[in-house]
Structure formats: structure tokens, C-alpha cells
Design an enzyme around this catalytic site. Structure first.
Site, PDB file in Angstrom:
ATOM      1  CE1 TYR A  61      -3.194  -2.862   0.189  1.00 29.80           C
ATOM      2  CE2 TYR A  61      -3.712  -2.265   2.451  1.00 29.80           C
ATOM      3  CZ  TYR A  61      -3.929  -3.055   1.341  1.00 29.80           C
ATOM      4  OH  TYR A  61      -4.888  -4.034   1.386  1.00 29.80           O
ATOM      5  CB  SER A 207     -14.533  -4.269  -1.174  1.00 29.28           C
ATOM      6  OG  SER A 207     -15.168  -3.447  -2.109  1.00 29.28           O
ATOM      7  CB  ALA A 210     -20.123  -2.818  -3.078  1.00 29.01           C
ATOM      8  CD  GLN A 211     -14.969  -1.731  -5.022  1.00 25.65           C
ATOM      9  OE1 GLN A 211     -15.827  -2.419  -5.573  1.00 25.65           O
ATOM     10  NE2 GLN A 211     -14.074  -2.241  -4.216  1.00 25.65           N
ATOM     11  N   GLY A 212     -18.392   1.871  -2.452  1.00 25.52           N
ATOM     12  CA  GLY A 212     -19.275   3.013  -2.237  1.00 25.52           C
ATOM     13  C   GLY A 212     -20.692   2.820  -2.738  1.00 25.52           C
ATOM     14  CG  LEU A 214     -23.539  -1.940  -0.455  1.00 29.50           C
ATOM     15  CD1 LEU A 214     -22.823  -3.040   0.324  1.00 29.50           C
ATOM     16  CD2 LEU A 214     -25.007  -2.302  -0.646  1.00 29.50           C
ATOM     17  CB  THR A 215     -22.427   5.194   0.453  1.00 30.04           C
ATOM     18  OG1 THR A 215     -22.392   5.551  -0.944  1.00 30.04           O
ATOM     19  CG2 THR A 215     -21.091   4.592   0.872  1.00 30.04           C
ATOM     20  N   GLY A 216     -25.349   4.511  -0.952  1.00 33.15           N
ATOM     21  CA  GLY A 216     -26.566   5.115  -1.477  1.00 33.15           C
ATOM     22  C   GLY A 216     -26.349   6.417  -2.226  1.00 33.15           C
ATOM     23  CE  LYS A 217     -19.773   8.514  -2.751  1.00 36.13           C
ATOM     24  NZ  LYS A 217     -18.655   9.333  -2.240  1.00 36.13           N
TER      25      LYS A 217
END
Length: 315
Positions: A61, A207, A210-212, A214-217
Site C-alpha cells: 500500500y 470492500s 462495494a466501492q461506495g 452501498l452508501t446510497g450516494k
């Protein structure tokens, strides 16, 4: 919050882990553009303030930068912190000594003498056999430089093999770090979760949002434009967003009921699976505080079941 023991007798850690892939990484995460050392220091501090003391990193990383940042931040606190890092079995590493040397380098960057969890980053060992690799890790446990041994991205069969080799040395396999979320449940259908439960191995879920997604945005009615690798990910296209709409809708409903965000509900669902610790990647203190909202409450059994049902297309 109730801590979780890694594997059968490993370190006790918080039920949510902070992921630090973005700490120093320019290739995927544009480190140095919208965030830098100051934001990462604030994120580290915010995690400790929220009671989250488990951090996951890897030598790869930021080409060592992530470990270096953690090493620097660790010097500024007396609070006990558990660090997990990873060994990359690249082709030019084919001896037990190469495993020991890699661990020495990681410990130097982290400014530690002992690591809570040392994981094999992927199962492709090239010229380094699993037997040599696992025995080298067992040697380091006996030497006292590793508290627990883990693997990452291992199949059920590969995990069983690693477990068997380590068990012959009296060392339990503590962890398998795999991709796992409501939109990525292959660890269930491929038997990885069941095998982990059978062997007493803890699942670290990377993850988890799921790379965002599942944030709903990200939605077909939202103006939020995906950036970076998300631009070419079909899941972020109109058809992909339509497919996940029922999952997001249910997350929103439960979120409104408990006064939490869709992301916090998604993380809470993972924790509810038992012996599963989500790794939430962060760059800022605000992201830490958002993720910490997944702790301290529980979905009901019926709600867990409803989310399991609506997410079955991703098994």
C-alpha cells in the site's frame, strides 16, 4: 463494543477494522490530491476516539507509505492498537528467509517489534510453496514477532491446506481476508464462510461497501458522478444501479428506522454474520466517524433475513 478474538486464540480486536490502502497510494486513490498526511493523522485520531483500535495495511500500500504513516501515528499514542499487515508472495521471494526479511522491513516501517496479524496477501506463491511459506510464518510466531497468522483471497480449499500446515506446527490459522458485502456474497456460495466457521477462522471483509455502492450516494436519480476506477465499473452504469436499487431501498428503510445511514446498516449486516469483521477504508476523520456509526446497535433477525433475501442475486 464487544471485541472479537481473531481465530481460536489470536489477539482481541474491535469488531470494525480501519483499512489504510489509501494512505499514501497515488496509483488508485490519488493521495496528495484532495488529502494528505494531515487528513490521515486526523482519521487515525478519530478512530481511537471512536474506540476503534484495529488497522489493516500492507507492504504494497503506497509502496510502504501506509505502514510508515501508521508507524508515525502509533508513536503519538499510548493507547493499545492492533495492526495487521501483509506479505506479498512475489516471484522473487522463494525462500523462508525472504518471508522473514519482508516482515523485518514491515516492522521497521511500523516502528514495532511485534505485529498482531501477518497475512499472506494472495495465494499465488509462484516458486514459494505453501508449505515453506506457512512454516516460515509459524517460525515467526514461535520467535514472537507475529501474534497471529492470516491469509487473504484464499479459496476454501487453499484455506484448509494452510490451516493444516500451520496446525502441524501448533499454530492456528486466524484469518482469511476476502471481498464480502451485500453485493459480493461469493464467499458464501463458494464455501469459504462455512469452511472458516468450521476451522475457527475469522473473516476480515474488505470492500464491505462495494466501492461506495452501498452508501446510497450513487443512483440513477443522483447527480453523483463516479471517479477513478468506478468510471469503467459496469456496476456504476445505469443498468447496474437499477439492479441494486432494491438493496439500497431496503438499506434506506432500515436506516430511517434506526437513524443510521445505508452504509452503517450494510456494515452492521456484515457484523451480524458472526466472526466477520468489516474493513472500512478511510481517508478522513469524517469517514471514520461515519463508519463507526455501524457499531453499538443491532439489526433484528427478521431485518438481517430481509437483507439476505434481497441480496441473493450476488451470491
Amino acid at each position: 463494543m464487544e471485541n472479537i478474538t481473531l481465530g481460536q486464540n489470536g489477539p482481541s480486536v474491535t469488531p470494525l477494522c480501519i483499512g489504510t490502502w489509501a494512505w499514501g497510494d497515488k496509483l488508485f486513490w490519488n493521495y496528495g490530491d484532495r488529502y494528505g498526511p494531515e487528513q490521515l493523522q486526523e482519521a487515525f485520531t478519530a478512530a481511537l476516539e471512536a474506540g476503534i483500535t484495529f488497522f489493516d495495511t500492507a507492504e504494497i500500500y503506497g509502496m510502504g507509505k501506509s505502514e510508515e504513516f501508521l508507524g508515525q501515528f502509533l508513536q503519538q499514542t499510548k493507547q493499545p492498537v492492533q495492526i495487521a499487515t501483509k506479505f506479498g508472495p512475489v516471484p522473487w521471494r522463494f525462500t523462508a528467509q525472504s518471508v522473514s526479511d519482508a516482515l523485518t522491513a514491515s516492522l521497521k516501517r511500523l516502528q514495532l517489534e511485534r505485529i498482531a496479524l501477518y497475512q499472506v496477501h494472495w495465494p499465488f506463491a509462484f516458486f514459494l510453496s505453501q508449505k515453506t511459506l506457512m512454516n516460515a510464518l509459524a517460525d515467526e510466531v514461535k520467535r514472537g514477532r507475529i501474534a497471529a497468522v492470516g491469509v487473504s483471497n484464499y479459496s476454501a480449499e487453499q484455506m484448509r491446506d494452510a490451516h493444516q500446515i500451520l496446525a502441524a506446527r501448533g499454530v492456528p490459522l486466524a484469518v482469511n481476508q476476502v471481498r464480502y458485502s451485500l453485493l459480493s456474497r461469493q464467499v458464501e456460495s463458494k464455501g469459504i464462510l462455512a469452511t472458516a466457521h468450521e476451522l475457527g477462522v475469522t473473516i476480515l471483509a474488505y470492500s464491505p461497501l462495494a466501492q461506495g455502492l452501498l452508501t446510497g450516494k450513487y443512483s440513477i436519480n443522483n447527480a453523483e458522478i463516479p471517479t477513478g476506477a468506478r468510471k469503467i465499473d459496469p456496476r456504476f452504469k445505469k443498468e447496474g444501479l437499477q439492479k441494486i436499487a432494491p438493496v439500497i431501498s431496503l438499506l434506506r428503510n432500515f436506516g430511517e428506522k434506526y437513524d443510521h445511514t445505508p452504509a452503517q446498516v450494510a456494515l452492521n449486516w456484515l457484523i451480524a454474520q458472526g466472526n466477520v469483521i468489516p474493513i472500512a477504508g478511510v481517508k478522513t476523520a469524517e469517514q471514520v466517524r461515519q463508519n463507526a456509526g455501524a457499531l453499538g446497535w443491532k439489526l433484528s433477525e427478521d431485518e438481517i433475513g430481509e437483507l439476505e433475501l434481497v441480496s441473493r442475486p450476488w451470491l
